[in-house]
Design a protein around this motif. Structure first.
Motif, short mmCIF file in Angstrom:
data_model
loop_
_atom_site.label_atom_id
_atom_site.label_comp_id
_atom_site.label_asym_id
_atom_site.label_seq_id
_atom_site.Cartn_x
_atom_site.Cartn_y
_atom_site.Cartn_z
N UNK A 205 -22.52 11.59 21.52
CA UNK A 205 -21.86 12.11 22.71
C UNK A 205 -22.77 12.97 23.60
N UNK A 206 -23.85 13.48 23.05
CA UNK A 206 -24.69 14.40 23.82
C UNK A 206 -26.13 13.87 23.95
N UNK A 207 -26.76 13.64 22.81
CA UNK A 207 -28.19 13.32 22.84
C UNK A 207 -28.47 11.94 23.42
N UNK A 208 -27.77 10.93 22.91
CA UNK A 208 -28.08 9.57 23.37
C UNK A 208 -27.83 9.37 24.86
N UNK A 209 -26.69 9.82 25.41
CA UNK A 209 -26.53 9.66 26.86
C UNK A 209 -27.63 10.36 27.66
#
Length: 263
Positions: A158-162
């Motif tokens: 939810x945070x790092x990949x986007x």
């Protein structure tokens, strides 16, 4: 009746996916080379007759036959064809798209590689300053807290990949940012060394490649009143150099060294 193989197909690694994507760019270059017409004049009457007979074209339509000829192909345009020989005089549309595809392959690799390596860094004692600096709003955290028993998986998805996929680019500043996030310092010097470039060679190449890609994507590769020059040899050289850089990044980030992909 044949049954479907339900075994899960493993996801390609970052480097494997890069090579698959680069194959598209190389294919575009080969198509440009094969389909670049070198024939100055249309088919001679006797050749139209022979080809017409061989292809069983009615004699009344032989006059409409034409062809494309290159070092690799002889292509016949049939009567009523919507394309003509002059459509293949300029290979640059395919070559421009080859550069765009190559840059996309590089961007995808950088994002995939970052996600392969980020797991161990999600630890208070190992997280880099760049990783700690990834922004996250309260709403996202509340969603993670509500949906994920393993909070680090929530952070990854939810945070790092986007953030990583939005930042991934062949622009040298972006490459440096992602590699710094993974704990690689002095990245350009290390890549220069792996590639055998002079000092600053990696940054210079990536900057030139990305600038051209952006010019193609956002300005139609305009130069004055026309389009900028571009040859198959130039694109082939750029693709080979990008592969060299990506393989060097793979090595610098702990991957097993390997030769650049086939061209």
């Amino acid at each position: 009746m044949a049954t479907l193989d339900k075994r899960r197909i493993p996801k390609p690694t970052a480097l494997e996916a890069f090579e698959i994507n680069m194959a598209d760019a190389r294919h575009l270059v080969r198509m440009a080379q094969a389909l670049t017409n070198t024939r100055v004049h249309r088919m001679r009457k006797e050749l139209r007759k022979r080809v017409g007979e061989a292809l069983k074209v009615p004699a009344k339509d032989w006059e409409s036959l034409d062809c494309l000829q290159s070092a690799n192909l002889f292509v016949t345009f049939l009567p009523g064809s919507d394309v003509k020989r002059s459509d293949f005089d300029d290979p640059r549309p395919l070559l421009r798209q080859a550069l765009v595809a190559a840059c996309a392959a590089g961007e995808t690799y950088l994002a995939d590689r970052a996600m392969e390596l980020v797991g161990p860094l999600l630890n208070a004692g190992k997280a880099t300053a760049r990783l700690r600096g990834i922004p996250m709003n309260l709403g996202v955290w509340l969603e993670i807290d509500a949906k994920y028993e393993r909070k680090k998986w929530g952070l990854r998805g939810q945070v790092i990949e986007p953030f990583v996929r939005e930042q991934a680019s062949t622009a040298p500043t972006k490459v440096g940012h992602l590699l710094s996030m993974l704990g690689v310092d002095s990245w350009s010097s290390k890549i220069d060394h792996e590639c055998g470039f002079a000092k600053g060679g990696t940054v210079e190449f990536l900057d030139r490649l990305t600038t051209r890609r952006n010019k193609i994507a956002h300005e139609g590769d305009r130069s004055g009143r026309g389009r900028a020059l571009l040859t198959a040899d130039e694109v082939t050289a750029d693709l080979a150099e990008l592969e060299l850089v990506i393989h060097a990044i793979h090595t610098v980030t702990g991957g097993k060294p390997s030769g650049a992909g086939s061209t």
